[in-house]
Design a protein around this motif. Structure first.
Motif, mmCIF file in Angstrom:
data_model
loop_
_atom_site.group_PDB
_atom_site.id
_atom_site.type_symbol
_atom_site.label_atom_id
_atom_site.label_comp_id
_atom_site.label_asym_id
_atom_site.label_seq_id
_atom_site.Cartn_x
_atom_site.Cartn_y
_atom_site.Cartn_z
ATOM 1 N N SER A 100 0.828 -1.206 0.000
ATOM 2 C CA SER A 100 0.000 0.000 0.000
ATOM 3 C C SER A 100 0.860 1.252 0.000
ATOM 4 N N ASN A 225 -2.959 -9.765 3.137
ATOM 5 C CA ASN A 225 -2.115 -8.602 3.379
ATOM 6 C C ASN A 225 -2.383 -7.459 2.408
ATOM 7 N N GLU A 226 -2.700 -7.769 1.168
ATOM 8 C CA GLU A 226 -2.823 -6.747 0.131
ATOM 9 C C GLU A 226 -4.118 -5.961 0.321
ATOM 10 N N THR A 227 -3.989 -4.628 0.510
ATOM 11 C CA THR A 227 -5.160 -3.812 0.849
ATOM 12 C C THR A 227 -6.187 -3.747 -0.284
ATOM 13 N N THR A 228 -5.751 -3.809 -1.532
ATOM 14 C CA THR A 228 -6.732 -3.772 -2.620
ATOM 15 C C THR A 228 -7.589 -5.032 -2.620
ATOM 16 N N VAL A 230 -8.191 -6.806 0.151
ATOM 17 C CA VAL A 230 -9.023 -6.657 1.347
ATOM 18 C C VAL A 230 -10.249 -5.809 1.028
ATOM 19 N N MET A 243 -8.262 -0.501 7.707
ATOM 20 C CA MET A 243 -7.778 0.011 6.432
ATOM 21 C C MET A 243 -7.044 1.337 6.658
ATOM 22 N N SER A 248 -4.514 3.677 1.282
ATOM 23 C CA SER A 248 -5.318 2.665 0.600
ATOM 24 C C SER A 248 -6.149 3.344 -0.486
#
Length: 300
Positions: A100, A225-228, A230, A243, A248
């Protein structure tokens, strides 16, 4: 003693074994042992001792290893003086960042360093646990790393330049009943299914603080782990999540709400070895990272 011998001693103090030092410096263990023997001949007190099957530093060895940082920094500054003398602002600077952070900082950095005479930047992604960020400074000039407010500070082996202190919000699917509130408490969110990061990654400590404040364990259903990713899971109704507010990417199916009663922030810092900033090009990139951080903060 010379620079190579001091470097070997410093790395032995950090890595803890001759084998690990040999791997880090890409030489044989016997070559490392030889450098240590040569260094020991010039010092009247023992620098290393055996601890079981491992070779560790004595108190004198640790003192000399700490002094080696200053020696390497001074030598790097001397080389940097020559670089500035011949005016090489376009040198290559390697930068690594967690996902992120990379998504937020890298586009701004590329736009800011397009002009003639700018350093060339080589960008990399490194999604690692918090403790694994400082060792990356052996490989990269600058490392964007994150840690929570209450986490231990970065070790003295790396210099940290603060970039952001970023709030962490609760991510909810649009239309969720809790989205009607302006702020949420641990009790509000403790009964929801949760999406969180893997063990060892910074955001998990805040999730654990929420569980402690609520008085019971949270129902963790997904670990991503990857915010996109999530954000996509939250939007699809897979659970709620923590978040980052600024780094993000906004998602039309996700609503962010601040968390009340719990310290929910993370520090984003640029880590580097002290000698790296002797280079003009690295200092330029670090300056632009600070400017990019201000852009990210004020555009919220």
């Amino acid at each position: 003693m010379d620079e190579r011998q001091l470097r070997v001693l410093r790395e032995l103090g950090e890595l803890g074994s001759v084998t690990a030092v040999a791997e880090a410096l890409r030489v044989t263990p016997s070559a490392i042992s030889q450098q240590l023997r040569l260094l020991q001949r010039s010092v009247p007190v023992p620098l290393t001792e055996r601890a079981g099957r491992r070779l560790v530093l004595t108190a004198a060895g640790r003192a000399l290893a700490d002094a080696a940082i200053g020696v390497e920094t001074a030598l790097a500054r001397a080389r940097g003086t020559i670089e500035e003398y011949v005016d090489e602002p376009e040198g290559t600077v390697s930068v690594a960042a967690f996902h992120s952070g990379a998504a937020a900082f890298y586009p701004l950095l590329l736009r800011r360093l397009r002009g003639p005479g700018s350093p060339r930047i080589a960008l990399h992604d490194e999604d690692v646990a918090q403790a694994d960020f400082p060792p990356l400074t052996r490989t990269y000039d600058l490392v964007l790393a994150h840690r929570l407010d209450h986490a231990p500070p970065w070790p003295r082996t790396a210099t940290a330049t603060p970039l952001l202190r970023e709030p962490l919000d609760i991510a909810l699917p649009v239309g969720h009943p809790l989205a009607a509130r302006t702020a949420l408490t641990a009790r509000d969110v403790s009964g929801e299914p949760w999406i969180t990061v893997h063990d060892g990654f910074p955001l998990l400590a805040t999730v654990e603080a929420i569980a402690a404040a609520a008085g019971h364990r949270l129902d963790i259903v997904h670990r991503v782990n990857e915010t996109t990713v999530v954000a996509e899971l939250v939007a699809a109704g897979g659970g709620i999540a923590l978040m980052p507010r600024w780094t993000s990417r906004p998602h039309p199916g996700v609503t962010l709400r601040p968390l009340d009663g719990i310290e929910a922030h993370r520090h984003i810092d640029a880590l580097h070895r002290p000698e790296r900033t002797a280079r003009r090009a690295v200092r330029t990139v670090l300056r632009e990272l600070r400017a990019a951080a201000e852009t990210i903060r004020v555009r919220d």
